[in-house]
Design a protein around this motif. Structure first.
Motif, PDB file in Angstrom:
ATOM      1  N   PRO A  61      67.801  13.077-118.478  1.00 38.32           N
ATOM      2  CA  PRO A  61      67.087  14.876-117.605  1.00 38.32           C
ATOM      3  C   PRO A  61      66.870  15.136-119.195  1.00 38.32           C
ATOM      4  N   ASP A  62      66.556  14.595-120.505  1.00 39.53           N
ATOM      5  CA  ASP A  62      66.019  15.498-121.747  1.00 39.53           C
ATOM      6  C   ASP A  62      64.947  14.914-122.122  1.00 39.53           C
ATOM      7  N   ASP A  63      64.609  13.602-121.145  1.00 38.24           N
ATOM      8  CA  ASP A  63      63.527  13.297-121.631  1.00 38.24           C
ATOM      9  C   ASP A  63      63.131  12.251-120.885  1.00 38.24           C
ATOM     10  N   PHE A  64      62.327  12.391-120.479  1.00 40.34           N
ATOM     11  CA  PHE A  64      61.633  11.974-119.240  1.00 40.34           C
ATOM     12  C   PHE A  64      60.233  12.488-118.986  1.00 40.34           C
ATOM     13  N   SER A  65      58.822  11.547-118.290  1.00 38.04           N
ATOM     14  CA  SER A  65      57.780  12.591-117.642  1.00 38.04           C
ATOM     15  C   SER A  65      57.460  11.955-116.561  1.00 38.04           C
ATOM     16  N   ALA A  66      56.553  12.658-116.050  1.00 35.38           N
ATOM     17  CA  ALA A  66      55.635  13.300-114.247  1.00 35.38           C
ATOM     18  C   ALA A  66      55.306  11.312-114.252  1.00 35.38           C
ATOM     19  N   SER A  67      55.093  11.182-115.108  1.00 35.12           N
ATOM     20  CA  SER A  67      54.075   9.542-114.894  1.00 35.12           C
ATOM     21  C   SER A  67      55.748   8.301-114.483  1.00 35.12           C
ATOM     22  N   GLN A  68      56.292   8.628-115.626  1.00 39.79           N
ATOM     23  CA  GLN A  68      57.663   8.132-116.113  1.00 39.79           C
ATOM     24  C   GLN A  68      58.120   7.895-114.506  1.00 39.79           C
ATOM     25  N   LEU A  69      58.100   9.368-114.357  1.00 42.12           N
ATOM     26  CA  LEU A  69      59.592   9.507-112.750  1.00 42.12           C
ATOM     27  C   LEU A  69      58.650   8.368-111.841  1.00 42.12           C
ATOM     28  N   ARG A  70      57.417   9.075-111.905  1.00 38.68           N
ATOM     29  CA  ARG A  70      56.452   8.130-110.593  1.00 38.68           C
ATOM     30  C   ARG A  70      56.343   6.863-110.183  1.00 38.68           C
ATOM     31  N   HIS A  71      56.537   6.018-112.189  1.00 39.27           N
ATOM     32  CA  HIS A  71      56.903   4.416-111.804  1.00 39.27           C
ATOM     33  C   HIS A  71      57.967   4.024-111.372  1.00 39.27           C
ATOM     34  N   ASN A  72      58.503   4.679-111.914  1.00 43.04           N
ATOM     35  CA  ASN A  72      59.898   4.214-111.703  1.00 43.04           C
ATOM     36  C   ASN A  72      60.713   4.297-110.519  1.00 43.04           C
ATOM     37  N   TYR A  73      60.392   5.257-109.630  1.00 46.89           N
ATOM     38  CA  TYR A  73      60.499   5.349-108.490  1.00 46.89           C
ATOM     39  C   TYR A  73      59.424   4.433-107.345  1.00 46.89           C
ATOM     40  N   ARG A  74      58.288   4.028-107.514  1.00 40.06           N
ATOM     41  CA  ARG A  74      57.697   3.095-107.387  1.00 40.06           C
ATOM     42  C   ARG A  74      58.329   1.914-107.404  1.00 40.06           C
ATOM     43  N   ARG A  75      58.735   1.179-107.900  1.00 39.89           N
ATOM     44  CA  ARG A  75      59.420   0.334-108.997  1.00 39.89           C
ATOM     45  C   ARG A  75      60.525  -0.128-108.063  1.00 39.89           C
ATOM     46  N   LEU A  76      61.344   1.085-108.158  1.00 42.40           N
ATOM     47  CA  LEU A  76      63.090   0.846-106.946  1.00 42.40           C
ATOM     48  C   LEU A  76      62.497   0.951-105.644  1.00 42.40           C
ATOM     49  N   SER A  77      61.507   1.837-104.901  1.00 45.55           N
ATOM     50  CA  SER A  77      60.982   1.513-103.884  1.00 45.55           C
ATOM     51  C   SER A  77      60.562   0.574-103.059  1.00 45.55           C
ATOM     52  N   LEU A  78      60.053  -0.463-104.324  1.00 47.89           N
ATOM     53  CA  LEU A  78      59.409  -1.578-103.994  1.00 47.89           C
ATOM     54  C   LEU A  78      60.653  -2.455-103.208  1.00 47.89           C
ATOM     55  N   ALA A  79      61.595  -2.321-104.044  1.00 45.46           N
ATOM     56  CA  ALA A  79      62.511  -2.909-104.690  1.00 45.46           C
ATOM     57  C   ALA A  79      63.379  -3.025-103.530  1.00 45.46           C
ATOM     58  N   GLU A  89      68.449  -0.281 -97.254  1.00 42.94           N
ATOM     59  CA  GLU A  89      68.749   1.062 -96.763  1.00 42.94           C
ATOM     60  C   GLU A  89      68.482   2.550 -96.954  1.00 42.94           C
ATOM     61  N   GLN A  90      69.915   2.138 -97.326  1.00 45.06           N
ATOM     62  CA  GLN A  90      70.783   3.845 -97.846  1.00 45.06           C
ATOM     63  C   GLN A  90      70.589   3.499 -99.155  1.00 45.06           C
ATOM     64  N   GLN A  91      70.432   2.945-100.038  1.00 41.76           N
ATOM     65  CA  GLN A  91      69.518   3.408-101.739  1.00 41.76           C
ATOM     66  C   GLN A  91      68.709   3.647-101.763  1.00 41.76           C
ATOM     67  N   PHE A  92      68.064   2.888-100.421  1.00 42.22           N
ATOM     68  CA  PHE A  92      66.270   2.759-100.603  1.00 42.22           C
ATOM     69  C   PHE A  92      65.925   4.648-100.169  1.00 42.22           C
ATOM     70  N   ILE A  93      67.428   5.050 -99.440  1.00 42.95           N
ATOM     71  CA  ILE A  93      66.736   6.433 -98.671  1.00 42.95           C
ATOM     72  C   ILE A  93      66.828   7.753-100.069  1.00 42.95           C
ATOM     73  N   LEU A  94      68.689   6.859-100.577  1.00 44.54           N
ATOM     74  CA  LEU A  94      69.066   7.490-102.058  1.00 44.54           C
ATOM     75  C   LEU A  94      67.780   7.499-102.982  1.00 44.54           C
ATOM     76  N   VAL A  95      66.967   6.728-103.256  1.00 48.49           N
ATOM     77  CA  VAL A  95      66.206   6.800-104.651  1.00 48.49           C
ATOM     78  C   VAL A  95      64.891   7.795-103.461  1.00 48.49           C
ATOM     79  N   GLN A  96      64.641   7.798-102.734  1.00 44.82           N
ATOM     80  CA  GLN A  96      63.707   8.832-101.845  1.00 44.82           C
ATOM     81  C   GLN A  96      64.310  10.432-102.563  1.00 44.82           C
ATOM     82  N   HIS A  97      64.947  10.641-101.830  1.00 43.91           N
ATOM     83  CA  HIS A  97      65.928  11.614-101.457  1.00 43.91           C
ATOM     84  C   HIS A  97      65.354  12.447-103.667  1.00 43.91           C
ATOM     85  N   ALA A  98      65.968  11.243-104.033  1.00 42.62           N
ATOM     86  CA  ALA A  98      65.943  12.070-106.027  1.00 42.62           C
ATOM     87  C   ALA A  98      64.784  11.771-106.593  1.00 42.62           C
ATOM     88  N   TYR A  99      63.749  11.118-105.590  1.00 45.65           N
ATOM     89  CA  TYR A  99      62.386  11.394-106.329  1.00 45.65           C
ATOM     90  C   TYR A  99      61.917  12.778-106.122  1.00 45.65           C
TER      91      TYR A  99
END
Length: 311
Positions: A61-79, A89-99
């Protein structure tokens, strides 16, 4: 268990039962067990909070950038995409909501300071809207605490620390209100976040609430071990018994006066002896007897308290 181990390892270090030292050791062992259980409860509370949105996306929460957020989201959403992972599927929906929550600075602030439930507001557009919608729900939690504390008073449960329990409830309510209405966290929350950087401000407030509950439960378990209840000591009967002793002492003094009067009879010293003994009698009754009564009363009272502690 500790007493059993010491009895076999160092029998000389184990005090004899029904002694003040044994009672002290018993109380300290009880305190140790309660404190250990308290620490375990706090640890389990932190574990039961589960993973927050930051942890799901592999961020702090105290140390991340917008580019890192997008990178991690894309990697998880693809996986976790249903086409590649039908069971995720449920984990995919949770990752989307968190992003979606963390990508928007507005909802990210609300999530950090008011929790996941506050983000669910569909009609809220500003921070004030989100917080005003969340405040009644949070106040209901503290109202439940107050009603529970009142019920404990009515049924005479958990009477140790009653005053401080209300102070703690009000303090935590003010702390959470400050978190929800200010852009910066209170000092206490910042210190706790420094100790647990993977948690949000709202999660730390939840842990603090559990600390409050566990502390007062522990206080009501430990308090009777060190603060004996005064009503358990029959002070009225004890006072009557000591007053009877005082009356016996007075009778002894009067008997001495009669014997002295008989001894000095027809000697011409009756008046002098009478005045001398009268002064002795007054001095003994006002100083000696009262001091003796008070000291004996205190000794008896402490003895009964020790017997209660041993039980």
């Amino acid at each position: 268990t500790v007493h059993w181990i010491l009895l076999r390892v160092a029998p000389r270090a184990v005090p004899h039962p029904k002694t003040p030292r044994y009672a002290l050791h018993q109380r300290m062992s009880y305190v140790f067990v309660i404190a250990a259980y308290l620490l375990y409860t706090l640890w389990s509370t932190e574990q039961n909070l589960g993973a927050n949105y930051y942890h799901i996306l592999g961020l702090r929460p105290d140390d991340f950038s917008a580019s890192q957020l997008r990178h991690n989201y894309r990697r998880l959403s693809l996986a976790l995409h249903p086409d590649k992972n039908p069971d995720g599927e449920q984990q995919f929906i949770l990752v989307q909501h968190a992003y979606n929550v963390l990508a928007d600075p507005l909802t990210r602030f609300v999530y950090n300071h008011a929790g996941e439930a506050a983000v669910m507001c569909q009609t809220c557009k500003t921070v004030s809207d989100y917080m005003l919608a969340a405040i009644p729900r949070r106040l209901a939690v503290y109202l439940t605490y107050v009603m529970g504390s009142v019920a404990m008073q009515v049924f005479r449960i958990g009477k140790y620390g009653t005053y401080w329990r209300y102070i703690a409830i009000g303090s935590f309510a003010a702390l959470e209100l400050a978190m929800m209405t200010r852009t910066t966290d209170p000092v206490l929350i910042r210190v706790l976040l420094w100790m647990a950087p993977h948690r949000t401000s709202f999660e730390m407030s939840q842990i603090l609430q559990q600390v409050m509950i566990c502390f007062f439960i522990a206080l009501n378990q430990i308090g009777p071990q060190f603060i004996p209840q005064e009503k358990n000591v029959n002070t009225v009967a004890l006072a009557k018994q000591l007053l009877a002793t005082t009356r016996n002492t007075t009778a002894e003094i009067q008997g001495k006066a009669e014997r002295l009067a008989g001894f000095y009879k027809d000697t011409g010293l009756e008046r002098l002896a009478s005045e001398s003994f009268e002064n002795e009698l007054q001095l003994g009754m006002t100083i000696g007897t009262s001091h003796k009564f008070r000291e004996e009363y205190i000794d008896r009272l402490n003895a009964e308290r020790s017997q209660i502690a041993l039980k």
